[in-house]
Design a protein around this motif. Sequence first.
Motif, mmCIF file in Angstrom:
data_model
loop_
_atom_site.group_PDB
_atom_site.id
_atom_site.type_symbol
_atom_site.label_atom_id
_atom_site.label_comp_id
_atom_site.label_asym_id
_atom_site.label_seq_id
_atom_site.Cartn_x
_atom_site.Cartn_y
_atom_site.Cartn_z
ATOM 1 N N HIS A 167 27.591 57.186 76.102
ATOM 2 C CA HIS A 167 26.399 57.987 75.814
ATOM 3 C C HIS A 167 26.740 59.472 75.725
ATOM 4 O O HIS A 167 26.158 60.203 74.914
ATOM 5 N N GLU A 189 23.188 45.672 74.405
ATOM 6 C CA GLU A 189 21.872 45.792 73.776
ATOM 7 C C GLU A 189 21.419 47.242 73.680
ATOM 8 O O GLU A 189 20.739 47.637 72.728
ATOM 9 N N GLN A 190 21.803 48.078 74.663
ATOM 10 C CA GLN A 190 21.364 49.472 74.679
ATOM 11 C C GLN A 190 21.903 50.275 73.490
ATOM 12 O O GLN A 190 21.404 51.347 73.175
ATOM 13 N N SER A 205 22.096 48.912 70.389
ATOM 14 C CA SER A 205 21.669 48.225 69.169
ATOM 15 C C SER A 205 20.926 49.137 68.199
ATOM 16 O O SER A 205 20.937 48.901 66.990
ATOM 17 N N LYS A 206 20.271 50.170 68.698
ATOM 18 C CA LYS A 206 19.495 51.059 67.828
ATOM 19 C C LYS A 206 20.217 52.388 67.574
ATOM 20 O O LYS A 206 19.601 53.371 67.203
ATOM 21 N N THR A 207 21.523 52.408 67.787
ATOM 22 C CA THR A 207 22.321 53.617 67.545
ATOM 23 C C THR A 207 23.316 53.336 66.426
ATOM 24 O O THR A 207 23.418 52.221 65.919
ATOM 25 N N THR A 208 24.057 54.356 66.050
ATOM 26 C CA THR A 208 25.081 54.190 65.016
ATOM 27 C C THR A 208 26.390 53.656 65.602
ATOM 28 O O THR A 208 27.352 53.421 64.871
#
Length: 256
Positions: A7, A30-31, A33-36
């Motif tokens: 992060h 899963e954390q 999954s919505k990043t590049t």
Amino acid sequence: MGSAIAHGIMKTDTLDVSLIVADPNLNKLEQFSKTTTIATNDNTVAVRNADTVFIAVKPHDVQTALKECAEHLDDKLIISVAAGVPFDRLSDWLPANTPIVRCMPNTPSLIGAGVAGVFANAYVTSHQREFVDTLLQSMGQVVWLSTEDQLHVVTAISGSGPAYFFYIMEAMIQAGCKLELDRTTAEQLVVETAYGAANMVRTTRQAPQTLKEQAETPGGTTIAAMASLDNENVQASIATAIEKACARSVNITEEF
């Protein structure tokens, strides 16, 4: 800690880097999954095309993880945050002349407020040191060490250090409750006082001892409290605790 590093790197805008995160636990991936960031449960996928590899697994899992990726580790910069695993063991498990950096961060790194002690072997170039410095600053402060053995002291002071302060803070909160403050009020007072005291040392650049003496008024409350702490040999107890932590760090290294 691996998650904190990932992060932190994602937040770093001073470097043009891409990130691949590997973890056998799909729930932990899963954390991302919505990043590049590319997330995989296959270590070899993460390592194959990387220039820099962070080893952020449990110490006794390091050898297994490196063996799994062995054929993909040539010409990589390796950064190990595995506590206690020394350079000579890492070197045994890696290709010859691999540039390796050992890093001892602490838990406040999770919120970007950590401090990390860092030591590099002789194969790490000055450019790589600058690169590592920038990466780790995404989690807080970076302190470069002159010997590998100093990592034991770093482990005892800053690695375990947050727990010492939490211990003292909890004691102060409990004392406040015993003296009839509600816990919420006592906790707020203690947390903000701890934050203010640390920030005061950082901002004024004065020694803690100097600031302590400035707070002590003859015949006042602070000097009465300090006298009690001195009578109980609290400073000596803290020093002993740090020495015990340092000795345990040495013992862990000897297990390898």
